[in-house]
Design a protein around this motif. Sequence first.
Motif, PDB file in Angstrom:
ATOM      1  N   GLU A 184      10.133 -23.871 -34.480  1.00  0.00           N
ATOM      2  CA  GLU A 184       9.635 -24.527 -35.684  1.00  0.00           C
ATOM      3  C   GLU A 184       9.811 -23.655 -36.925  1.00  0.00           C
ATOM      4  OE1 GLU A 184       5.643 -27.040 -36.595  1.00  0.00           O
ATOM      5  OE2 GLU A 184       5.331 -24.933 -36.078  1.00  0.00           O
ATOM      6  N   ASN A 185       9.588 -22.345 -36.781  1.00  0.00           N
ATOM      7  CA  ASN A 185       9.663 -21.473 -37.960  1.00  0.00           C
ATOM      8  C   ASN A 185      11.084 -21.368 -38.514  1.00  0.00           C
ATOM      9  OD1 ASN A 185      10.228 -19.601 -35.594  1.00  0.00           O
ATOM     10  ND2 ASN A 185      10.630 -18.222 -37.305  1.00  0.00           N
ATOM     11  N   ILE A 186      12.094 -21.628 -37.675  1.00  0.00           N
ATOM     12  CA  ILE A 186      13.477 -21.611 -38.161  1.00  0.00           C
ATOM     13  C   ILE A 186      13.678 -22.707 -39.196  1.00  0.00           C
ATOM     14  CG2 ILE A 186      15.897 -21.910 -37.502  1.00  0.00           C
ATOM     15  CD1 ILE A 186      14.672 -19.302 -36.529  1.00  0.00           C
ATOM     16  N   VAL A 187      13.097 -23.870 -38.934  1.00  0.00           N
ATOM     17  CA  VAL A 187      13.197 -24.982 -39.884  1.00  0.00           C
ATOM     18  C   VAL A 187      12.440 -24.645 -41.166  1.00  0.00           C
ATOM     19  CG1 VAL A 187      12.664 -27.417 -40.259  1.00  0.00           C
ATOM     20  CG2 VAL A 187      13.446 -26.648 -38.012  1.00  0.00           C
ATOM     21  N   ILE A 188      11.258 -24.075 -41.022  1.00  0.00           N
ATOM     22  CA  ILE A 188      10.456 -23.713 -42.199  1.00  0.00           C
ATOM     23  C   ILE A 188      11.173 -22.662 -43.039  1.00  0.00           C
ATOM     24  CG2 ILE A 188       8.290 -22.657 -42.949  1.00  0.00           C
ATOM     25  CD1 ILE A 188       7.003 -23.875 -40.419  1.00  0.00           C
TER      26      ILE A 188
END
Length: 256
Positions: free
Chosen positions: A250-254
């Motif tokens: 998820e943090n890659i997208v953020i």
Amino acid sequence: MRIVPRRGYLLLFTGIFIGIMISYMIFISYSPKTVSGGGIPKYIEITFLYSSEKQGWLEEVTPIFEEKFYKSYGIEVKVNLLPAGTHESINLIIHGSVKPTIWSPASSIWIPYLNYLWEKEHGYKIASEWYPLVISPIIIAGWRSIIVKYNISGFKSLYYLAKNGVDFKWGHPDPQLSNGGTMTVLLEFSEIIGKPPDKITIDDLNNETIIEMVRLIESKAVAYGKSTGFFGRWAVDNGPDAISFFGVYENIVIDN
């Protein structure tokens, strides 16, 4: 201007020094460079080998941590950041290519594996204790227009798209090199089987119907990155012409 939260470098401070404690055997085996004028060192150099999905955050907060630590304790700390896919990082440690002070894999499931390989070579476990500090879920990422058009809500959505002959491009990191890739494939099986990962049995994994459903999803794969962070940036840089949906943290997208 982006403002770095105060808790960012405090978490890094905590993570690094808890990391030193939980990586005690690595610390003993691979001593970092230190220069000391007495009992307390004036300079500490740390080699921090970590999974690449943390790269953006770590590169942002590390200089803040180094500055704050020096002002607070009068000790100069130099943190050498080395990003890699988790499986790749294990190979680097086992082969002696990198001798980290701290190792931060993408998941604790890899620690017993490192211990197993290290014990075969050296007769003892290299990391006897550890504590998880960060949790980042695996998600299916994609471009809003395509997600909305096909109402993508999970891996079964991808299966039905493929089954109905819809042309799309799927991808995730290489399961043999990256924790993100391993987790993505595991979650494909989990959703198709209808059980949480910790309830999956060998019989479930050997079920030919399940295997064929997962195989159909994977038949749409166009790319396998060596690490989740690098793969996520590749997907963002190349856009929907290169890939429609991809499994990442998820943090890659953020971050992107």
